[in-house]
Design a protein around this motif. Structure first.
Motif, PDB file in Angstrom:
ATOM      1  N   SER A 222      -1.729  53.774  -0.833  1.00 59.91           N
ATOM      2  CA  SER A 222      -2.177  52.454  -1.269  1.00 59.91           C
ATOM      3  C   SER A 222      -3.317  52.007  -0.379  1.00 59.91           C
ATOM      4  CB  SER A 222      -1.041  51.434  -1.260  1.00 59.91           C
ATOM      5  OG  SER A 222      -0.569  51.226   0.051  1.00 59.91           O
ATOM      6  N   GLN A 223      -4.034  50.983  -0.840  1.00 63.33           N
ATOM      7  CA  GLN A 223      -5.291  50.609  -0.201  1.00 63.33           C
ATOM      8  C   GLN A 223      -5.119  50.085   1.229  1.00 63.33           C
ATOM      9  OE1 GLN A 223      -8.618  50.821  -1.340  1.00 63.33           O
ATOM     10  NE2 GLN A 223      -8.889  50.368   0.833  1.00 63.33           N
ATOM     11  N   GLY A 224      -4.318  49.036   1.367  1.00 63.35           N
ATOM     12  CA  GLY A 224      -4.328  48.325   2.636  1.00 63.35           C
ATOM     13  C   GLY A 224      -3.015  48.375   3.380  1.00 63.35           C
TER      14      GLY A 224
ATOM     15  N   GLU B  73       0.480  45.949  -2.659  1.00 57.89           N
ATOM     16  CA  GLU B  73      -0.467  46.904  -3.186  1.00 57.89           C
ATOM     17  C   GLU B  73       0.130  47.796  -4.247  1.00 57.89           C
ATOM     18  OE1 GLU B  73      -3.527  45.862  -0.379  1.00 57.89           O
ATOM     19  OE2 GLU B  73      -3.578  47.186  -2.110  1.00 57.89           O
TER      20      GLU B  73
ATOM     21  N   HIS C   9      -7.802  55.427   0.776  1.00 52.87           N
ATOM     22  CA  HIS C   9      -6.750  54.480   1.122  1.00 52.87           C
ATOM     23  C   HIS C   9      -6.355  54.589   2.586  1.00 52.87           C
ATOM     24  CE1 HIS C   9      -5.220  54.065  -3.295  1.00 52.87           C
ATOM     25  NE2 HIS C   9      -6.344  53.417  -3.080  1.00 52.87           N
ATOM     26  N   ASP C  10      -5.821  53.476   3.105  1.00 50.94           N
ATOM     27  CA  ASP C  10      -5.405  53.440   4.504  1.00 50.94           C
ATOM     28  C   ASP C  10      -3.942  53.807   4.701  1.00 50.94           C
ATOM     29  OD1 ASP C  10      -7.426  50.513   5.270  1.00 50.94           O
ATOM     30  OD2 ASP C  10      -7.891  52.641   5.414  1.00 50.94           O
TER      31      ASP C  10
END
Lengths: 112, 115
Positions: free
Chosen positions: B94-96, B102, B29-30
Protein backbone atom coordinates in the motif's frame (compact mmCIF):
# COMPACT_ATOMS: atom_id res chain seq x y z
CA UNK A 1 -9.42 -12.89 16.43
CA UNK A 2 -11.62 -12.61 13.37
CA UNK A 3 -13.10 -9.14 13.07
CA UNK A 4 -15.30 -9.17 9.98
CA UNK A 5 -17.74 -11.99 9.40
CA UNK A 6 -19.54 -12.29 6.12
CA UNK A 7 -23.01 -13.65 5.59
CA UNK A 8 -23.99 -15.74 3.74
CA UNK A 9 -20.99 -18.01 3.38
CA UNK A 10 -22.12 -18.91 -0.13
CA UNK A 11 -24.53 -17.44 -2.63
CA UNK A 12 -25.68 -18.83 -5.96
CA UNK A 13 -27.62 -16.62 -8.37
CA UNK A 14 -28.52 -16.28 -12.04
CA UNK A 15 -26.99 -13.70 -14.34
CA UNK A 16 -28.91 -10.46 -14.16
CA UNK A 17 -29.97 -10.92 -10.55
CA UNK A 18 -28.66 -8.83 -7.69
CA UNK A 19 -26.34 -10.28 -5.08
CA UNK A 20 -26.27 -8.97 -1.53
CA UNK A 21 -23.82 -9.98 1.14
CA UNK A 22 -23.36 -8.67 4.64
CA UNK A 23 -20.46 -8.13 6.97
CA UNK A 24 -20.60 -7.74 10.73
CA UNK A 25 -17.73 -6.63 12.92
CA UNK A 26 -17.04 -6.19 16.59
CA UNK A 27 -15.00 -3.08 17.34
CA UNK A 28 -14.97 0.59 16.37
CA UNK A 29 -13.45 1.11 12.94
CA UNK A 30 -11.73 3.79 10.86
CA UNK A 31 -12.95 2.26 7.63
CA UNK A 32 -14.25 -0.91 6.07
CA UNK A 33 -13.05 -2.28 2.77
CA UNK A 34 -14.44 -4.87 0.37
CA UNK A 35 -12.18 -7.09 -1.72
CA UNK A 36 -12.84 -9.70 -4.40
CA UNK A 37 -10.83 -12.87 -4.91
CA UNK A 38 -11.17 -14.90 -8.05
CA UNK A 39 -10.32 -18.58 -7.74
CA UNK A 40 -6.59 -19.10 -7.46
CA UNK A 41 -5.81 -15.38 -7.53
CA UNK A 42 -4.96 -12.58 -5.16
CA UNK A 43 -7.44 -10.14 -3.66
CA UNK A 44 -8.56 -7.10 -5.60
CA UNK A 45 -9.76 -3.98 -3.82
CA UNK A 46 -13.33 -2.94 -4.63
CA UNK A 47 -14.44 -0.15 -2.30
CA UNK A 48 -13.32 1.60 0.89
CA UNK A 49 -16.00 3.24 3.02
CA UNK A 50 -15.01 5.45 5.94
CA UNK A 51 -16.69 5.36 9.33
CA UNK A 52 -18.39 8.71 8.71
CA UNK A 53 -19.89 7.56 5.42
CA UNK A 54 -23.16 5.66 5.08
CA UNK A 55 -23.22 4.63 1.45
CA UNK A 56 -20.86 4.45 -1.47
CA UNK A 57 -21.22 3.44 -5.11
CA UNK A 58 -18.78 2.18 -7.69
CA UNK A 59 -20.22 1.04 -11.00
CA UNK A 60 -22.56 -1.88 -10.25
CA UNK A 61 -21.41 -2.03 -6.64
CA UNK A 62 -23.18 -0.38 -3.72
CA UNK A 63 -21.79 -0.51 -0.20
CA UNK A 64 -23.58 0.60 2.93
CA UNK A 65 -22.19 1.03 6.41
CA UNK A 66 -24.16 1.16 9.65
CA UNK A 67 -21.73 1.85 12.48
CA UNK A 68 -24.49 1.66 15.11
CA UNK A 69 -25.14 -1.94 14.10
CA UNK A 70 -21.50 -2.60 13.23
CA UNK A 71 -22.47 -3.95 9.86
CA UNK A 72 -21.94 -3.35 6.17
CA UNK A 73 -23.50 -4.71 3.02
CA UNK A 74 -22.22 -5.13 -0.51
CA UNK A 75 -24.75 -5.17 -3.32
CA UNK A 76 -23.81 -6.24 -6.83
CA UNK A 77 -26.50 -5.26 -9.28
CA UNK A 78 -27.22 -7.00 -12.59
CA UNK A 79 -24.68 -9.71 -11.85
CA UNK A 80 -22.57 -11.32 -14.56
CA UNK A 81 -20.82 -14.67 -14.75
CA UNK A 82 -17.54 -12.76 -14.35
CA UNK A 83 -18.68 -11.67 -10.87
CA UNK A 84 -18.20 -15.26 -9.69
CA UNK A 85 -15.64 -14.94 -6.90
CA UNK A 86 -15.22 -14.77 -3.15
CA UNK A 87 -15.93 -11.40 -1.56
CA UNK A 88 -14.23 -10.32 1.65
CA UNK A 89 -14.83 -7.45 3.99
CA UNK A 90 -11.88 -6.07 5.89
CA UNK A 91 -12.01 -3.67 8.81
CA UNK A 92 -9.45 -1.19 10.05
CA UNK A 93 -10.09 -0.90 13.77
CA UNK A 94 -9.49 2.43 15.49
CA UNK A 95 -7.27 0.86 18.12
CA UNK A 96 -5.03 -1.19 15.86
CA UNK A 97 -2.70 0.97 13.83
CA UNK A 98 -2.35 -0.38 10.40
CA UNK A 99 -3.98 -3.77 10.57
CA UNK A 100 -6.80 -4.89 8.35
CA UNK A 101 -8.85 -7.75 9.75
CA UNK A 102 -10.46 -9.92 7.10
CA UNK A 103 -13.47 -12.17 7.35
CA UNK A 104 -13.72 -15.60 5.76
CA UNK A 105 -15.61 -14.30 2.75
CA UNK A 106 -18.81 -14.95 0.82
CA UNK A 107 -18.45 -17.25 -2.15
CA UNK A 108 -20.64 -16.01 -4.99
CA UNK A 109 -21.47 -18.14 -8.02
CA UNK A 110 -23.26 -16.48 -10.93
CA UNK A 111 -24.62 -18.90 -13.49
CA UNK A 112 -25.38 -17.84 -17.07
CA UNK B 1 3.33 -5.33 -15.91
CA UNK B 2 2.62 -7.14 -12.68
CA UNK B 3 2.25 -4.68 -9.82
CA UNK B 4 2.91 -7.12 -6.98
CA UNK B 5 4.68 -10.32 -7.90
CA UNK B 6 5.58 -13.36 -5.85
CA UNK B 7 7.84 -16.31 -6.47
CA UNK B 8 7.41 -19.17 -6.49
CA UNK B 9 3.75 -19.62 -7.31
CA UNK B 10 3.74 -23.17 -5.98
CA UNK B 11 6.00 -24.71 -3.38
CA UNK B 12 5.87 -28.35 -2.32
CA UNK B 13 8.37 -29.41 0.30
CA UNK B 14 9.04 -31.82 3.13
CA UNK B 15 8.57 -31.17 6.82
CA UNK B 16 11.66 -29.75 8.44
CA UNK B 17 12.95 -27.97 5.35
CA UNK B 18 13.70 -24.25 5.15
CA UNK B 19 12.18 -22.26 2.31
CA UNK B 20 11.84 -18.67 1.15
CA UNK B 21 9.14 -16.80 -0.71
CA UNK B 22 9.99 -13.59 -2.52
CA UNK B 23 7.81 -10.56 -3.15
CA UNK B 24 8.41 -7.48 -5.25
CA UNK B 25 6.21 -4.48 -5.96
CA UNK B 26 6.78 -1.95 -8.72
CA UNK B 27 4.15 0.53 -7.52
CA UNK B 28 6.53 2.72 -5.56
CA UNK B 29 4.63 1.91 -2.37
CA UNK B 30 6.15 2.40 1.06
CA UNK B 31 4.40 -0.43 2.88
CA UNK B 32 4.36 -4.17 2.27
CA UNK B 33 2.64 -7.07 3.99
CA UNK B 34 2.55 -10.82 4.30
CA UNK B 35 -0.76 -12.61 4.81
CA UNK B 36 -1.56 -16.27 5.33
CA UNK B 37 -4.80 -17.69 3.90
CA UNK B 38 -5.85 -21.03 5.35
CA UNK B 39 -7.93 -23.77 3.79
CA UNK B 40 -11.14 -22.06 4.94
CA UNK B 41 -10.07 -18.90 3.09
CA UNK B 42 -9.57 -16.97 6.28
CA UNK B 43 -6.91 -14.33 5.62
CA UNK B 44 -4.68 -13.25 8.48
CA UNK B 45 -1.94 -10.66 8.51
CA UNK B 46 1.49 -11.86 9.56
CA UNK B 47 3.87 -8.94 9.06
CA UNK B 48 4.01 -5.44 7.69
CA UNK B 49 7.01 -3.32 6.75
CA UNK B 50 7.10 0.40 6.09
CA UNK B 51 10.23 1.69 4.34
CA UNK B 52 12.11 -1.46 5.30
CA UNK B 53 11.10 -1.23 8.96
CA UNK B 54 8.88 -3.76 10.71
CA UNK B 55 5.63 -2.13 11.87
CA UNK B 56 3.28 -5.07 12.35
CA UNK B 57 4.35 -8.39 13.77
CA UNK B 58 1.43 -10.60 14.64
CA UNK B 59 1.67 -13.68 16.81
CA UNK B 60 3.63 -15.72 14.32
CA UNK B 61 6.12 -18.48 15.20
CA UNK B 62 9.66 -17.22 15.09
CA UNK B 63 10.34 -19.82 12.42
CA UNK B 64 8.92 -17.15 10.11
CA UNK B 65 11.35 -14.32 9.42
CA UNK B 66 10.57 -11.49 7.03
CA UNK B 67 13.35 -9.54 5.37
CA UNK B 68 13.06 -6.29 3.48
CA UNK B 69 16.27 -5.44 1.58
CA UNK B 70 14.60 -2.34 0.14
CA UNK B 71 11.11 -0.91 0.14
CA UNK B 72 10.21 -2.68 -3.10
CA UNK B 73 10.96 -6.14 -1.73
CA UNK B 74 9.69 -8.15 1.20
CA UNK B 75 10.78 -11.75 1.45
CA UNK B 76 9.54 -14.41 3.82
CA UNK B 77 11.84 -17.12 5.10
CA UNK B 78 10.38 -20.11 6.90
CA UNK B 79 12.56 -22.46 8.94
CA UNK B 80 11.74 -26.02 9.96
CA UNK B 81 8.53 -26.21 7.99
CA UNK B 82 5.57 -27.94 9.63
CA UNK B 83 2.42 -29.49 8.20
CA UNK B 84 0.36 -26.60 9.58
CA UNK B 85 2.31 -24.13 7.51
CA UNK B 86 0.52 -25.39 4.41
CA UNK B 87 -1.51 -22.45 3.14
CA UNK B 88 -1.54 -19.75 0.53
CA UNK B 89 0.75 -16.84 1.38
CA UNK B 90 -0.08 -13.46 -0.08
CA UNK B 91 2.15 -10.45 -0.33
CA UNK B 92 0.51 -7.03 -0.56
CA UNK B 93 1.55 -3.39 -0.68
CA UNK B 94 0.00 0.00 0.00
CA UNK B 95 1.04 3.58 -0.58
CA UNK B 96 1.64 5.14 2.79
CA UNK B 97 2.25 4.51 6.44
CA UNK B 98 -1.35 5.00 7.58
CA UNK B 99 -1.97 1.54 6.33
CA UNK B 100 -5.47 1.18 7.64
CA UNK B 101 -6.55 4.06 5.41
CA UNK B 102 -5.01 2.64 2.30
CA UNK B 103 -6.06 0.31 -0.45
CA UNK B 104 -3.88 -2.76 -0.46
CA UNK B 105 -2.67 -4.37 -3.68
CA UNK B 106 -2.22 -8.12 -3.50
CA UNK B 107 0.13 -10.47 -5.27
CA UNK B 108 -1.12 -13.70 -6.87
CA UNK B 109 -0.19 -15.84 -3.88
CA UNK B 110 2.24 -18.67 -3.18
CA UNK B 111 0.65 -22.03 -2.55
CA UNK B 112 2.76 -23.86 0.00
CA UNK B 113 2.23 -27.56 0.65
CA UNK B 114 4.25 -29.23 3.36
CA UNK B 115 4.35 -33.03 3.17
Amino acid sequence: SQQGEEDPQALSIQEGENATMNCSYKTSINNLQWYRQNSGRGLVHLILIRSNEREKHSGRLRVTLDTSKKSSSLLITASRAADTASYFCATAATDSWGKLQFGAGTQVVVTP
Amino acid sequence: DTAVSQTPKYLVTQMGNDKSIKCEQNLGHDTMYWYKQDSKKFLKIMFSYNNKELIINETVPNRFSPKSPDKAHLNLHINSLELGDSAVYFCASSQGAAVSQETQYFGPGTRLLVL
